[in-house]
Each structure stands twice: as structure tokens, then as C-alpha cells.
Design an enzyme around this catalytic site. Structure first.
Site, mmCIF file in Angstrom:
data_model
loop_
_atom_site.group_PDB
_atom_site.id
_atom_site.type_symbol
_atom_site.label_atom_id
_atom_site.label_comp_id
_atom_site.label_asym_id
_atom_site.label_seq_id
_atom_site.Cartn_x
_atom_site.Cartn_y
_atom_site.Cartn_z
ATOM 1 N N LYS A 1 0.396 -0.950 -0.272
ATOM 2 C CA LYS A 1 0.039 0.442 0.244
ATOM 3 C C LYS A 1 0.948 1.006 0.099
ATOM 4 O O LYS A 1 2.052 1.439 0.213
ATOM 5 C CB LYS A 1 -1.388 0.305 1.264
ATOM 6 C CG LYS A 1 0.070 0.012 2.617
ATOM 7 C CD LYS A 1 -1.429 -0.128 3.974
ATOM 8 C CE LYS A 1 -0.160 -0.004 4.899
ATOM 9 N NZ LYS A 1 -1.109 -1.150 6.138
ATOM 10 N N TYR B 1 16.299 29.930 8.609
ATOM 11 C CA TYR B 1 15.176 31.192 8.986
ATOM 12 C C TYR B 1 15.165 30.966 9.876
ATOM 13 O O TYR B 1 15.276 30.104 11.313
ATOM 14 C CB TYR B 1 14.017 30.058 8.361
ATOM 15 C CG TYR B 1 13.456 30.261 6.605
ATOM 16 C CD1 TYR B 1 13.340 32.011 5.745
ATOM 17 C CD2 TYR B 1 13.430 29.434 6.084
ATOM 18 C CE1 TYR B 1 13.482 31.429 5.116
ATOM 19 C CE2 TYR B 1 13.378 29.121 4.447
ATOM 20 C CZ TYR B 1 12.998 30.555 4.089
ATOM 21 O OH TYR B 1 12.498 30.854 2.872
#
Ligand SMILES: *Cc1c(COP(=O)(O)O)cnc(C)c1O
Length: 337
Positions: A14, A232
Site C-alpha cells: 500500500k 530561517y
């Protein structure tokens, strides 16, 4: 296969084979002899049918609904029936086509409760059930009491259902179950993660051979002076003269932002801590301790053969499963046959 020799080994592929690329993983497992595959959705099963041809069984964990029921017949998908409503839908759609039945033995997630299983056994059903499935909630912990409780409930449910489905086979172990010390009797095992060389029981992390390695190139190398910030928010500041490398990998590639200031990568055989915030496309790492020169274009190992994925997942506050399935489309999958 060696861990549970009497049982057939299926493959859970999956979520694009846990992010690794079902277009390559599916056919490779078929070639290795796998005859039963599991995915979560009917549309995943339809895609897999194109990849692996008509013969192997493709089973759908989430079962059928009114919108996708025709896909099951068109692509010969085997449903896992989880609820009374799904059983009803499958019976009405022409239902003696073989299905699997999921009994919930204590996870309270998906599957018939033991009481619903008893009710089903009392009915005159037209269903053909090939396998009864259940799923462990705590098989990553061999000591958990749930393992014993769930095995006992599974045994009871099997005995109850055996009266209506005398030929039925059974399956409970995913990857974690394969490594449990308990005596587990089953006809079919359903590993996903372990197929890719990762063991859900952390204490056994070296029991399997790693197959997936995430690498990213160095884009720039620079010097920092004491007080220079990185990234940042300037959340990191150098406290000495340092050498840092900027690497082309970020949360836009599925590399978790939770690794900001916590993770590390391997460069020149040295663990290099991530400095500051993980950005969308980039991370910056400390290469001051590398004994060899780090150059533009060098590849950093972000998890894999040296830096194990369990450790990286722990740094990110998650599990290896999530690291793999969230790897983005920008991460090129390279297969070594
Ligand atoms: C995903 C899944 C598996 C495979 O689990 P792993 O821990 O990856 O081995 C098996 N059974 C069910 C019901 C699942 O949802």
C-alpha cells in the site's frame, strides 16, 4: 519466510509500496514468488493489477463501497470485508466470489467485533471466505499483554466462524507479528515494512538488511564566524569558527521539518548535525568535524546503510513508516537490481 515457514508470505504494498515505488517493488516481489498482495484502496489494486498481470491475488484492506464495487469484479480484486455493511454490499453484488473477513480482536480500528462474528456465524450466508484476518495493536512490543489477549480472541473467532466457513484460512501477523516470540498459528503472514529491511521492534533493528538509502548532494560549502546565524529565524548561531555545507533536501521532499536542529546526516563518514531550521528545499549541516574535505556535489546519506532510519525517525519524533511514505515525488528513486 524463515520466521514463519509453515505460512504463505504475502506482501503489503500500500501507499506506493511504502513510498519506494510500487511499479518496481510489485513486479520484483512477484518475480520472487509472491502470489498474494495487499493494498488499502481499490484504486491501488487496479493500478497494481496492470503491473503484475492476471495471476496473483490482490486484496483490498479497506474493502468495497458503493462507488468502487464494480472495480473489484473488473480487476479481480479480493475485498477484505470489515463491516456488516460491506458484507451486505458484497453479498448483494453477486457475492460468492471469494473475500476475506477482518475480525477486530482488540485494536478497535477496523473489522467485525467478536460479537458480530458470532452473529455472522449464526446466519445463512452465501459468502465464500478464504481467510479470516486480524491485526495486532502492539506487536512492536513483545512484552505487551495485548499480544496474548488478541491471539486468544482470534482463536475464539476462528472456532466460531469455522462452523460456517469450514475451509477458511487465517492471518494475523504483519511485520511486528513475525518477530514475536509467541506461538502463532496462521496460514498467511502480511509484512509490509519488514519487506524493506526495517524491523518495527527497535531492539531487533539489525535483524534485517537495509534496502532503502536517502541521499542528497552538497550545493554549497562555507565558513562561519562566531555569532553568524544559519537559516530561517536565525535559530542557530555559530559559537566558534565553523565549516558548514548546504544540502539539497527539505520538507518539500518529505524530509521532516521536525528534524530542525535535531537531525544529522553522514558526510565523509562523519555524523554532521543539522543547524537551524529545515527549509522546503535545503538543510544546512555542520561539517567542522569531517576529517576529509567536503566538496560541492558530494552525496550526504540522510538515512540508509550507516545512519539507520529508526534513529532518524526517532529524531523526528516519528516512525520509519512515516519517513518512507512521505518521501516526495522530487526524490528520484534509483533501483539497483
Ligand atoms: C499495513 C498493514 C499491514 C502491514 O503492516 P507492517 O507493519 O508494515 O508489516 C498488515 N496488515 C494490515 C491490516 C495493515 O493495515
Amino acid at each position: 519466510k524463515g520466521l514463519r515457514p509453515a505460512a504463505e508470505l504475502s506482501a503489503v504494498v500500500k501507499a506506493n509500496a511504502y513510498g519506494l515505488g510500487v511499479h518496481r517493488v510489485g513486479p520484483a516481489l512477484l518475480e520472487a514468488g509472491c502470489q498474494i498482495f495487499f493494498v488499502a484502496y481499490a484504486f491501488e489494486g487496479t493500478a497494481l493489477r496492470q503491473l503484475i498481470g492476471p495471476d496473483a491475488k490482490i486484496c483490498i484492506f479497506n474493502g468495497p463501497d458503493a462507488d468502487n464495487i464494480t472495480d473489484f469484479y473488473a480487476n479481480r480484486l479480493t475485498p477484505v470485508l470489515n463491516t456488516a455493511a460491506q458484507i451486505d454490499l458484497w453479498e448483494r453484488s453477486g457475492g460468492d466470489t471469494p473475500a476475506m473477513l477482518h475480525v477486530d480482536t482488540g485494536m478497535n480500528r477496523l473489522g467485525l467485533s467478536p460479537d458480530e462474528a458470532t452473529q455472522l456465524a449464526a446466519k445463512d450466508t452465501g459468502l465464500t471466505i478464504s481467510h479470516i484476518l486480524s491485526h495486532f495493536s502492539c506487536s512492536d512490543d513483545p512484552e505487551a499483554a495485548e499480544n496474548t489477549t488478541q491471539l486468544a480472541r482470534f482463536q475464539e473467532a476462528r472456532e466460531t466462524l469455522h462452523t460456517v466457513f469450514p475451509e477458511v484460512q487465517h492471518s494475523i501477523s504483519a511485520s511486528g507479528g513475525l518477530f514475536l516470540p509467541h506461538e502463532i498459528e496462521e496460514n498467511l503472514t502480511r509484512p509490509g515494512l519488514a519487506l524493506y529491511g526495517i524491523c518495527p521492534q527497535v531492539s531487533l533493528e539489525s535483524a534485517l538488511k537495509t534496502v532503502a538509502q536517502l541521499e542528497a548532494p552538497v550545493l554549497q560549502v562555507r565558513e562561519l564566524k562566531p555569532g553568524d546565524p544559519v537559516g530561517y529565524g536565525s535559530t542557530y548561531r555559530a559559537n566558534k569558527h565553523m565549516q558548514v555545507a548546504t544540502i539539497a533536501l527539505g520538507y518539500g521532499d518529505g524530509y521532516s521539518r521536525a528534524l530542525s536542529g535535531k537531525g544529522e546526516v553522514m558526510l565523509a563518514n562523519t555524523a554532521c548535525p543539522i543547524l537551524g531550521i529545515v527549509s522546503m528545499d535545503l538543510i544546512t549541516v555542520d561539517i567542522s568535524n569531517c576529517s576529509e574535505e567536503v566538496k560541492i556535489g558530494d552525496m550526504a546519506e540522510c538515512f540508509g546503510h550507516t545512519l539507520n532510519i529508526e534513529k532518524v525517525a526517532a529524531n523526528a519524533g516519528t516512525i520509519p513508516y512515516e519517513l518512507l511514505v512521505t518521501l516526495g515525488d522530487r526524490v528520484k528513486r534509483v533501483y539497483t537490481d
